[in-house]
Design a protein around this motif. Structure first.
Motif, PDB file in Angstrom:
ATOM      1  N   LEU A  75       0.858  -1.195   0.000  1.00 24.42           N
ATOM      2  CA  LEU A  75       0.000   0.000   0.000  1.00 24.42           C
ATOM      3  C   LEU A  75       0.888   1.236   0.000  1.00 24.42           C
ATOM      4  O   LEU A  75       1.813   1.345   0.825  1.00 24.42           O
ATOM      5  N   VAL A  76       0.605   2.161  -0.912  1.00 26.23           N
ATOM      6  CA  VAL A  76       1.399   3.377  -1.019  1.00 26.23           C
ATOM      7  C   VAL A  76       0.474   4.539  -1.357  1.00 26.23           C
ATOM      8  O   VAL A  76      -0.562   4.349  -1.999  1.00 26.23           O
ATOM      9  N   GLN A  77       0.867   5.720  -0.947  1.00 24.79           N
ATOM     10  CA  GLN A  77       0.075   6.902  -1.284  1.00 24.79           C
ATOM     11  C   GLN A  77       0.358   7.354  -2.708  1.00 24.79           C
ATOM     12  O   GLN A  77       1.446   7.096  -3.255  1.00 24.79           O
ATOM     13  N   ALA A  78      -0.603   8.028  -3.296  1.00 31.31           N
ATOM     14  CA  ALA A  78      -0.416   8.579  -4.635  1.00 31.31           C
ATOM     15  C   ALA A  78       0.829   9.459  -4.663  1.00 31.31           C
ATOM     16  O   ALA A  78       1.077  10.229  -3.727  1.00 31.31           O
ATOM     17  N   GLY A  79       1.611   9.300  -5.728  1.00 28.72           N
ATOM     18  CA  GLY A  79       2.861  10.025  -5.860  1.00 28.72           C
ATOM     19  C   GLY A  79       4.058   9.270  -5.328  1.00 28.72           C
ATOM     20  O   GLY A  79       5.205   9.672  -5.555  1.00 28.72           O
ATOM     21  N   GLY A  80       3.811   8.173  -4.636  1.00 24.07           N
ATOM     22  CA  GLY A  80       4.881   7.392  -4.058  1.00 24.07           C
ATOM     23  C   GLY A  80       5.479   6.404  -5.049  1.00 24.07           C
ATOM     24  O   GLY A  80       5.137   6.382  -6.241  1.00 24.07           O
ATOM     25  N   SER A  81       6.390   5.572  -4.535  1.00 27.33           N
ATOM     26  CA  SER A  81       7.115   4.617  -5.370  1.00 27.33           C
ATOM     27  C   SER A  81       7.118   3.236  -4.737  1.00 27.33           C
ATOM     28  O   SER A  81       7.017   3.093  -3.516  1.00 27.33           O
ATOM     29  N   LEU A  82       7.241   2.252  -5.590  1.00 31.44           N
ATOM     30  CA  LEU A  82       7.441   0.862  -5.174  1.00 31.44           C
ATOM     31  C   LEU A  82       8.357   0.202  -6.184  1.00 31.44           C
ATOM     32  O   LEU A  82       8.386   0.599  -7.353  1.00 31.44           O
TER      33      LEU A  82
ATOM     34  N   VAL B 231       2.003   3.911 -18.445  1.00 33.27           N
ATOM     35  CA  VAL B 231       3.081   3.886 -17.442  1.00 33.27           C
ATOM     36  C   VAL B 231       4.388   4.464 -17.965  1.00 33.27           C
ATOM     37  O   VAL B 231       5.352   4.610 -17.196  1.00 33.27           O
ATOM     38  N   LYS B 232       4.436   4.785 -19.239  1.00 37.46           N
ATOM     39  CA  LYS B 232       5.668   5.272 -19.844  1.00 37.46           C
ATOM     40  C   LYS B 232       6.142   6.541 -19.140  1.00 37.46           C
ATOM     41  O   LYS B 232       5.352   7.453 -18.882  1.00 37.46           O
ATOM     42  N   GLY B 233       7.425   6.568 -18.802  1.00 44.86           N
ATOM     43  CA  GLY B 233       7.993   7.708 -18.089  1.00 44.86           C
ATOM     44  C   GLY B 233       7.889   7.605 -16.585  1.00 44.86           C
ATOM     45  O   GLY B 233       8.543   8.368 -15.865  1.00 44.86           O
ATOM     46  N   ARG B 234       7.068   6.680 -16.084  1.00 43.36           N
ATOM     47  CA  ARG B 234       6.918   6.508 -14.631  1.00 43.36           C
ATOM     48  C   ARG B 234       7.466   5.176 -14.156  1.00 43.36           C
ATOM     49  O   ARG B 234       7.974   5.067 -13.042  1.00 43.36           O
ATOM     50  N   PHE B 235       7.350   4.134 -14.979  1.00 42.40           N
ATOM     51  CA  PHE B 235       7.789   2.792 -14.621  1.00 42.40           C
ATOM     52  C   PHE B 235       9.051   2.436 -15.401  1.00 42.40           C
ATOM     53  O   PHE B 235       9.225   2.848 -16.555  1.00 42.40           O
ATOM     54  N   THR B 236       9.904   1.620 -14.779  1.00 34.53           N
ATOM     55  CA  THR B 236      11.116   1.132 -15.443  1.00 34.53           C
ATOM     56  C   THR B 236      11.262  -0.356 -15.188  1.00 34.53           C
ATOM     57  O   THR B 236      11.267  -0.793 -14.030  1.00 34.53           O
ATOM     58  N   ILE B 237      11.374  -1.123 -16.261  1.00 30.17           N
ATOM     59  CA  ILE B 237      11.633  -2.553 -16.149  1.00 30.17           C
ATOM     60  C   ILE B 237      13.118  -2.803 -16.340  1.00 30.17           C
ATOM     61  O   ILE B 237      13.766  -2.167 -17.173  1.00 30.17           O
ATOM     62  N   SER B 238      13.656  -3.726 -15.554  1.00 30.32           N
ATOM     63  CA  SER B 238      15.068  -4.080 -15.675  1.00 30.32           C
ATOM     64  C   SER B 238      15.235  -5.534 -15.253  1.00 30.32           C
ATOM     65  O   SER B 238      14.315  -6.137 -14.691  1.00 30.32           O
ATOM     66  N   ARG B 239      16.398  -6.070 -15.521  1.00 28.49           N
ATOM     67  CA  ARG B 239      16.649  -7.459 -15.136  1.00 28.49           C
ATOM     68  C   ARG B 239      18.101  -7.643 -14.753  1.00 28.49           C
ATOM     69  O   ARG B 239      18.990  -6.940 -15.232  1.00 28.49           O
TER      70      ARG B 239
ATOM     71  N   MET C  62       8.396   1.502  -9.958  1.00 33.63           N
ATOM     72  CA  MET C  62       7.197   2.292 -10.229  1.00 33.63           C
ATOM     73  C   MET C  62       7.276   3.603  -9.453  1.00 33.63           C
ATOM     74  O   MET C  62       7.321   3.586  -8.209  1.00 33.63           O
ATOM     75  N   ASN C  63       7.302   4.698 -10.173  1.00 35.37           N
ATOM     76  CA  ASN C  63       7.347   6.027  -9.571  1.00 35.37           C
ATOM     77  C   ASN C  63       6.069   6.793  -9.881  1.00 35.37           C
ATOM     78  O   ASN C  63       5.329   6.443 -10.804  1.00 35.37           O
ATOM     79  N   VAL C  64       5.834   7.834  -9.118  1.00 34.42           N
ATOM     80  CA  VAL C  64       4.664   8.704  -9.302  1.00 34.42           C
ATOM     81  C   VAL C  64       3.400   7.860  -9.454  1.00 34.42           C
ATOM     82  O   VAL C  64       2.639   7.989 -10.417  1.00 34.42           O
ATOM     83  N   LEU C  65       3.200   6.979  -8.506  1.00 35.97           N
ATOM     84  CA  LEU C  65       2.066   6.067  -8.586  1.00 35.97           C
ATOM     85  C   LEU C  65       0.748   6.812  -8.469  1.00 35.97           C
ATOM     86  O   LEU C  65       0.634   7.816  -7.739  1.00 35.97           O
TER      87      LEU C  65
END
Length: 124
Positions: free
Chosen positions: A11-18, A64-72, A83-86
């Motif tokens: 659970l995160v507030q709007a604007g937060g990150s996970l 989600v473009k510009g807010r989320f980043t996938i990596s491995r 995930m940023n700026v949720l």
């Protein structure tokens, strides 16, 4: 056979990150393209992001473009979704998936293995 286990939801507030993680076990992780999908209550599963086997190519849903980043990290057998700026509309169960190919794409039917999902809830 590939087993996938997601973690990092919450659970995160709007604007937060996970940051979500998906740990893979079984066959060689580096030979699989990986993807993240999500499903909100009452809605169909939708594509979020994908990354090819080497990590050199990524693709995102417009939402989600510009807010989320996938990596491995192939050495660790793990794929991540930062995930940023949720936003509240990002609330869903997030699933990682593995495709036995160079590139998975946006179609969930191209993916061969799925994790059990992790819940992400964004409060306004």
């Amino acid at each position: 056979q590939v087993q996938l286990v997601e973690s990092g939801g919450g659970l995160v507030q709007a604007g937060g990150s996970l940051r979500l993680s998906c740990a893979a076990s079984g066959r060689t992780f580096s030979s699989y393209a990986m993807g993240w999908f999500r499903q909100a209550p009452g809605k169909e599963r939708e594509f979020v992001a994908t990354i090819n086997w080497s990590g050199s190519t990524t693709y995102y849903a417009d939402s989600v473009k510009g807010r989320f980043t996938i990596s491995r990290d192939n050495a660790k057998g793990t794929v991540y979704l930062k995930m940023n700026v949720l936003k509240p509309e990002d609330t869903a169960v997030y699933y990682c998936a593995a495709a036995n190919s160079y590139y998975g794409g946006i179609d969930p039917y191209r993916y061969d293995y799925w994790g059990q999902g992790t819940q992400v809830t964004v409060s306004s």
